[in-house]
Design a protein around this motif. Structure first.
Motif, PDB file in Angstrom:
ATOM      1  N   LEU A   1     -69.986 -59.201  11.267  1.00 60.13           N
ATOM      2  CA  LEU A   1     -70.153 -58.944   9.908  1.00 60.13           C
ATOM      3  C   LEU A   1     -69.402 -60.098   8.808  1.00 60.13           C
ATOM      4  O   LEU A   1     -69.665 -60.226   7.808  1.00 60.13           O
ATOM      5  N   GLU A   2     -67.928 -60.338   9.492  1.00 60.19           N
ATOM      6  CA  GLU A   2     -67.192 -61.149   8.671  1.00 60.19           C
ATOM      7  C   GLU A   2     -66.624 -61.666   9.785  1.00 60.19           C
ATOM      8  O   GLU A   2     -66.016 -60.977  10.874  1.00 60.19           O
TER       9      GLU A   2
ATOM     10  N   GLN B   1     -66.254 -66.441   6.776  1.00 60.63           N
ATOM     11  CA  GLN B   1     -67.551 -66.482   6.874  1.00 60.63           C
ATOM     12  C   GLN B   1     -67.879 -64.960   6.544  1.00 60.63           C
ATOM     13  O   GLN B   1     -67.646 -64.059   7.432  1.00 60.63           O
ATOM     14  N   ARG B   2     -68.963 -64.711   5.684  1.00 60.00           N
ATOM     15  CA  ARG B   2     -69.531 -63.524   5.488  1.00 60.00           C
ATOM     16  C   ARG B   2     -71.148 -63.506   5.413  1.00 60.00           C
ATOM     17  O   ARG B   2     -71.476 -64.099   4.330  1.00 60.00           O
ATOM     18  N   GLY B   3     -71.595 -63.403   6.437  1.00 61.60           N
ATOM     19  CA  GLY B   3     -73.178 -63.548   6.270  1.00 61.60           C
ATOM     20  C   GLY B   3     -73.251 -65.285   6.451  1.00 61.60           C
ATOM     21  O   GLY B   3     -73.016 -65.907   7.000  1.00 61.60           O
ATOM     22  N   GLY B   4     -74.070 -65.745   5.330  1.00 60.01           N
ATOM     23  CA  GLY B   4     -74.544 -66.818   5.233  1.00 60.01           C
ATOM     24  C   GLY B   4     -73.554 -67.604   4.287  1.00 60.01           C
ATOM     25  O   GLY B   4     -73.524 -68.858   4.229  1.00 60.01           O
TER      26      GLY B   4
ATOM     27  N   GLN C   1     -70.745 -56.892   1.288  1.00 58.34           N
ATOM     28  CA  GLN C   1     -70.486 -58.271   1.472  1.00 58.34           C
ATOM     29  C   GLN C   1     -69.704 -58.277   2.532  1.00 58.34           C
ATOM     30  O   GLN C   1     -68.639 -58.020   2.705  1.00 58.34           O
ATOM     31  N   GLY C   2     -70.226 -58.856   3.646  1.00 55.85           N
ATOM     32  CA  GLY C   2     -69.385 -58.974   4.715  1.00 55.85           C
ATOM     33  C   GLY C   2     -69.188 -57.408   5.404  1.00 55.85           C
ATOM     34  O   GLY C   2     -70.288 -56.725   5.583  1.00 55.85           O
TER      35      GLY C   2
ATOM     36  N   SER D   1     -73.088 -57.029  16.068  1.00 55.11           N
ATOM     37  CA  SER D   1     -73.231 -58.342  15.238  1.00 55.11           C
ATOM     38  C   SER D   1     -72.003 -58.531  14.225  1.00 55.11           C
ATOM     39  O   SER D   1     -71.261 -57.609  14.001  1.00 55.11           O
TER      40      SER D   1
END
Length: 301
Positions: A169-170, A48-51, A261-262, A167
């Motif tokens: 990130l990845e 998972q990277r963000g959404g 990205q992530g 938070s």
């Protein structure tokens, strides 16, 4: 030699920090580093990277001292990545830092100088009990991590990369895991990895001689790239990044480009070095400000 000199201050500081490194952390790092190459397994993983969420099937097998890995995507467009015939005793710089006996008398000083470690009870991941290893950066130049390690094999069952505000990130996680029988070698023999840059032709290697005037503490070159190589890569044993330098025919407008990205950032900037226009790109698992500082430190030799 310049890169070695840049790493020496971290080494000196590391020896002071090693006395406070918990023995349980040392044992866990040793098991994580060695077993990752020696254990055969297969399973379904999520990334998972963000959404964005991807589901993949991962397998790693070891036979006759050679490892084979295969990764196939189960969602989105079909993709298959395979690596075969890689010696399990092959030791990359990242592994050297994790298994830093040759550098700092068997302690994990290389990592302890730039990260703090804490071992805690972990969650149940893919039906298996885990230990949680918290990895907190000592500076602002790298990200933190939370690793859930299998109690029996120390394989990473779940990995979360955290920003400075904590938070996520990845995040990588096994949804299912099957351990396959495999015979571990009786003796470990370390060989230095010396792989060429993938897809890098001699034309790309013939650039201009350059170097970095600054590296974050703890990072070292991943290989002996020529001084005129258009790409040079570095790792601290957990994070890694590459710096690319491309000569341009003419100067471009001032400015910078950033894409993330992530946990991975791509940072680009056109600059003049000794009146020569070049495009500098930094790509890696580092904060944006670190990438910006690395681009600022590029110097022609």
């Amino acid at each position: 030699m310049a890169l070695l000199a840049l790493c020496l201050p971290a080494a000196a500081f590391a020896q002071q920090q090693c006395e406070t490194l918990d023995p349980s952390v040392t044992r866990l790092l040793q098991a994580m580093s060695s077993n990752a190459q020696q254990v055969s397994y297969s399973g379904v993983v999520t990334l998972q990277r963000g959404g964005d969420m991807q589901i993949m099937e991962l397998s790693h097998s070891v036979e006759n001292g050679q490892s084979t890995e295969q990764l196939s995507r189960l969602t989105g467009q079909d993709a298959l990545v395979e690596r075969s015939g890689h010696p399990t005793e092959c030791m990359h710089p990242g592994h050297q830092l994790l298994r830093s006996a040759d550098l700092f008398d068997g302690s994990f000083c290389g990592l302890a100088s730039v990260y703090r470690f804490r071992v805690q009870p972990g969650d149940r991941i893919a039906g298996r009990k885990s230990l949680r290893l918290r990895v907190e950066p000592r500076d602002m130049y790298r990200f933190g991590h939370v690793l859930e390690l299998d109690e029996d094999t120390a394989l990473i069952l779940k990995s979360s990369t955290l920003s400075a505000d904590q938070s996520v990130l990845e995040q990588f996680q096994f949804a299912s895991l099957d351990l396959m029988p495999g015979k571990s070698p009786e003796a470990q023999i370390a060989h230095e990895a010396s792989h060429p840059h993938p897809h890098e032709t001699e034309h790309l290697r013939q650039g201009i001689a350059w170097d970095l005037a600054w590296l974050p503490d703890g990072f070292m070159a991943t290989d002996s790239a020529p001084t005129a190589s258009q790409r040079k890569s570095y790792t601290d044993g957990l994070a890694s990044f590459s710096v690319f330098l491309e000569p341009l025919g003419a100067a471009i407008k001032p400015g910078e480009g950033v894409a993330r990205q992530g946990s991975t950032v791509a940072y680009t900037r056109g600059v003049l070095l000794q009146r020569r226009p070049v495009l500098v790109t930094v790509l890696g698992e580092i904060p944006t400000n670190t990438a910006r500082m690395l681009a600022d430190s590029v110097r022609l030799r």
